[in-house]
Design a protein around this motif. Structure first.
Motif, mmCIF file in Angstrom:
data_model
loop_
_atom_site.group_PDB
_atom_site.id
_atom_site.type_symbol
_atom_site.label_atom_id
_atom_site.label_comp_id
_atom_site.label_asym_id
_atom_site.label_seq_id
_atom_site.Cartn_x
_atom_site.Cartn_y
_atom_site.Cartn_z
ATOM 1 N N VAL A 77 0.859 -1.180 0.000
ATOM 2 C CA VAL A 77 0.000 0.000 0.000
ATOM 3 C C VAL A 77 0.897 1.231 0.000
ATOM 4 O O VAL A 77 2.044 1.177 0.458
ATOM 5 N N ALA A 78 0.397 2.311 -0.528
ATOM 6 C CA ALA A 78 1.138 3.575 -0.540
ATOM 7 C C ALA A 78 0.246 4.647 0.051
ATOM 8 O O ALA A 78 -0.925 4.766 -0.313
ATOM 9 N N MET A 79 0.810 5.420 0.967
ATOM 10 C CA MET A 79 0.029 6.424 1.682
ATOM 11 C C MET A 79 0.508 7.822 1.330
ATOM 12 O O MET A 79 1.716 8.085 1.301
ATOM 13 N N VAL A 80 -0.431 8.707 1.069
ATOM 14 C CA VAL A 80 -0.153 10.118 0.827
ATOM 15 C C VAL A 80 -0.687 10.886 2.027
ATOM 16 O O VAL A 80 -1.888 10.857 2.315
ATOM 17 N N PHE A 81 0.210 11.581 2.729
ATOM 18 C CA PHE A 81 -0.155 12.222 3.978
ATOM 19 C C PHE A 81 -0.593 13.666 3.768
ATOM 20 O O PHE A 81 -0.434 14.245 2.694
ATOM 21 N N GLN A 82 -1.124 14.244 4.845
ATOM 22 C CA GLN A 82 -1.548 15.643 4.834
ATOM 23 C C GLN A 82 -0.361 16.564 4.556
ATOM 24 O O GLN A 82 -0.462 17.515 3.783
ATOM 25 N N SER A 83 0.776 16.280 5.190
ATOM 26 C CA SER A 83 1.997 17.044 4.915
ATOM 27 C C SER A 83 2.714 16.398 3.731
ATOM 28 O O SER A 83 2.671 15.181 3.564
ATOM 29 N N TYR A 84 3.366 17.209 2.931
ATOM 30 C CA TYR A 84 4.009 16.672 1.729
ATOM 31 C C TYR A 84 5.189 15.777 2.084
ATOM 32 O O TYR A 84 5.462 14.797 1.378
ATOM 33 N N ALA A 85 5.896 16.083 3.168
ATOM 34 C CA ALA A 85 7.029 15.274 3.655
ATOM 35 C C ALA A 85 8.060 15.018 2.559
ATOM 36 O O ALA A 85 8.552 13.905 2.390
ATOM 37 N N LEU A 86 8.404 16.071 1.798
ATOM 38 C CA LEU A 86 9.431 15.953 0.762
ATOM 39 C C LEU A 86 10.794 16.273 1.359
ATOM 40 O O LEU A 86 10.916 17.129 2.237
ATOM 41 N N TYR A 87 11.818 15.604 0.866
ATOM 42 C CA TYR A 87 13.177 15.890 1.305
ATOM 43 C C TYR A 87 13.637 17.190 0.649
ATOM 44 O O TYR A 87 13.721 17.262 -0.589
ATOM 45 N N PRO A 88 13.932 18.233 1.432
ATOM 46 C CA PRO A 88 14.234 19.545 0.835
ATOM 47 C C PRO A 88 15.530 19.568 0.040
ATOM 48 O O PRO A 88 15.693 20.420 -0.843
ATOM 49 N N HIS A 89 16.453 18.636 0.322
ATOM 50 C CA HIS A 89 17.754 18.644 -0.366
ATOM 51 C C HIS A 89 17.758 17.760 -1.607
ATOM 52 O O HIS A 89 18.785 17.619 -2.263
ATOM 53 N N MET A 90 16.610 17.147 -1.922
ATOM 54 C CA MET A 90 16.519 16.271 -3.093
ATOM 55 C C MET A 90 15.660 16.908 -4.173
ATOM 56 O O MET A 90 14.686 17.621 -3.881
ATOM 57 N N GLY A 137 0.409 23.017 -4.863
ATOM 58 C CA GLY A 137 -0.205 21.972 -5.680
ATOM 59 C C GLY A 137 0.832 21.070 -6.327
ATOM 60 O O GLY A 137 0.640 19.859 -6.443
ATOM 61 N N GLN A 138 1.937 21.659 -6.773
ATOM 62 C CA GLN A 138 3.001 20.862 -7.379
ATOM 63 C C GLN A 138 3.645 19.932 -6.355
ATOM 64 O O GLN A 138 3.949 18.785 -6.641
ATOM 65 N N ARG A 139 3.845 20.431 -5.145
ATOM 66 C CA ARG A 139 4.412 19.580 -4.098
ATOM 67 C C ARG A 139 3.495 18.409 -3.790
ATOM 68 O O ARG A 139 3.959 17.283 -3.567
ATOM 69 N N GLN A 140 2.185 18.672 -3.784
ATOM 70 C CA GLN A 140 1.262 17.578 -3.510
ATOM 71 C C GLN A 140 1.285 16.545 -4.618
ATOM 72 O O GLN A 140 1.203 15.341 -4.370
ATOM 73 N N ARG A 141 1.451 16.995 -5.865
ATOM 74 C CA ARG A 141 1.548 16.042 -6.970
ATOM 75 C C ARG A 141 2.819 15.210 -6.862
ATOM 76 O O ARG A 141 2.827 14.026 -7.210
ATOM 77 N N VAL A 142 3.909 15.814 -6.381
ATOM 78 C CA VAL A 142 5.145 15.047 -6.175
ATOM 79 C C VAL A 142 4.914 13.970 -5.115
ATOM 80 O O VAL A 142 5.350 12.821 -5.270
#
Length: 364
Positions: A77-90, A137-142
């Protein structure tokens, strides 16, 4: 694509039960939305499905296989959370492919899967950008792309749009709905926003205090709510819920009147012996079910105090209506002046609920 089944699922935190024996089947390829007020158990159920919380009782099955004792990383399963939780250095590409790299997927295969997900989400030209260079919106798509590249059996979304502004929320929910149509994937989506639920779901699960109140299609829940809670929660503006009483009941007809409203009486098809004179009811009527006074229709006079002009519609508010606050939807070209307004209620659009708040089925 895989089905998801919950069998008498329960969860306790420090002896306090927050999920009460929930049973539900999500069909393969279906988009099911969990909706309800804050604290009703929506996100907890999602975390139980993906294994981030341990079951107190019951069973979760994915694709017919029990998940008891199965590590979250092995549940597919893959979960998409409320926070984008993207690595800022990547970069975007590295963020999307990170889970694949950790799983040992080769560089060539990883890049191909990232490119395919980027194409689906229209991120092709953003793969080399850093998260700080992206809009919300772009971050959420990532974040969604990071889930897609894993080719999971089930997608889980935990209020993914709550950090976006109103315009982006509308855009993103349409994009998620389109993504579901393209992937034909099994998706479970959590939100407290019933508009999101109504516009996106194949079926909606309405939750309250860790229990399922009703499961059905958006149309079923809108027109045939199972109880007063669902009637008041689904729909914007909400259904008018008015105090009323049975004046007479036969096998063929049910006579009711609105509390405190002189002459507001109505005859409906019988309730098959469920009700008797004197029984208290709640009469539910959607704001759009009011019409201009006509014929022998069920007429009431409301004291309009203020008007919301939404452009295509007007919402007329009568907060002092004796049976309960009244909201009437009108498509008149000009808003009426505050004051008394006579309207008719379409009997075919009425919902009735007994004293315990349960829907009453009328004989047709």
């Amino acid at each position: 694509m895989s089905d998801v089944e919950l069998r008498n699922v329960s969860k306790e935190f420090d002896g306090d039960r927050v999920i009460h024996n929930v049973s539900l089947s999500v069909r393969s390829g279906e988009l099911v939305v969990f909706v309800g007020p804050s604290g009703c158990g929506k996100s907890t159920l999602l975390r139980l499905i993906c294994g981030l919380e341990h079951l107190t009782g019951g069973e979760v099955r994915i694709d017919g296989r029990t998940m008891r004792g199965v590590n979250p990383s092995r549940r597919e399963v893959a979960m998409v959370f409320q926070s984008y939780a993207l690595y800022p250095h990547m970069s975007v590409a590295d963020n999307m492919g990170f889970a694949l790299r950790m799983s040992g997927i080769g560089k060539v295969d990883r890049a191909a899967r990232v490119r395919e997900a980027a194409r689906t989400l229209r991120l092709d030209e953003l793969l080399e950008r850093m998260p700080r260079q992206l809009s919300g919106g772009q971050r959420q798509r990532v974040a969604i792309g990071r889930a897609i590249v894993r080719n999971p059996k089930v997608f889980l979304f935990d209020e993914p749009l709550s950090n976006l502004d109103a315009e982006l929320r509308v855009q993103m929910r349409l994009e998620i709905a389109a993504l579901h149509q393209e992937l034909q994937a099994t998706m479970i989506y959590v939100t407290h926003d019933q508009v999101e639920a109504m516009t996106m779901a194949d079926r909606i699960v309405v939750l309250r205090e860790g229990r399922i109140e009703q499961v059905g299609t958006p149309v079923e829940l809108y027109h045939h709510p199972a109880n007063v809670f669902v009637a008041g929660f689904i729909g914007s503006p909400r259904m008018n819920l008015l105090e009323s009483e049975v004046t007479a009941s036969t096998g063929k007809a049910l006579h009711i009147r609105l509390a405190g409203v002189e002459g507001a009486e109505l005859a409906l098809p019988g309730a098959d012996g469920q009700l008797a004179a004197g029984d208290k009811l709640t009469l539910g009527v959607r704001p759009e079910a009011f019409t201009e006074p006509e014929g022998d229709g069920f007429r009431v006079t409301a004291d309009i105090r203020f008007v919301e002009n939404l452009g295509s519609t007007l919402l007329l508010h009568a907060p002092d209506f004796p049976s309960g606050t009244l909201v009437i939807e009108s498509r008149a070209s000009e808003p009426p002046e505050p004051g008394p307004l006579e309207v008719s209620i379409n009997p075919a659009r009425i919902n009735l609920f007994d004293e315990a708040g349960r829907a009453i089925s009328l004989v047709t």
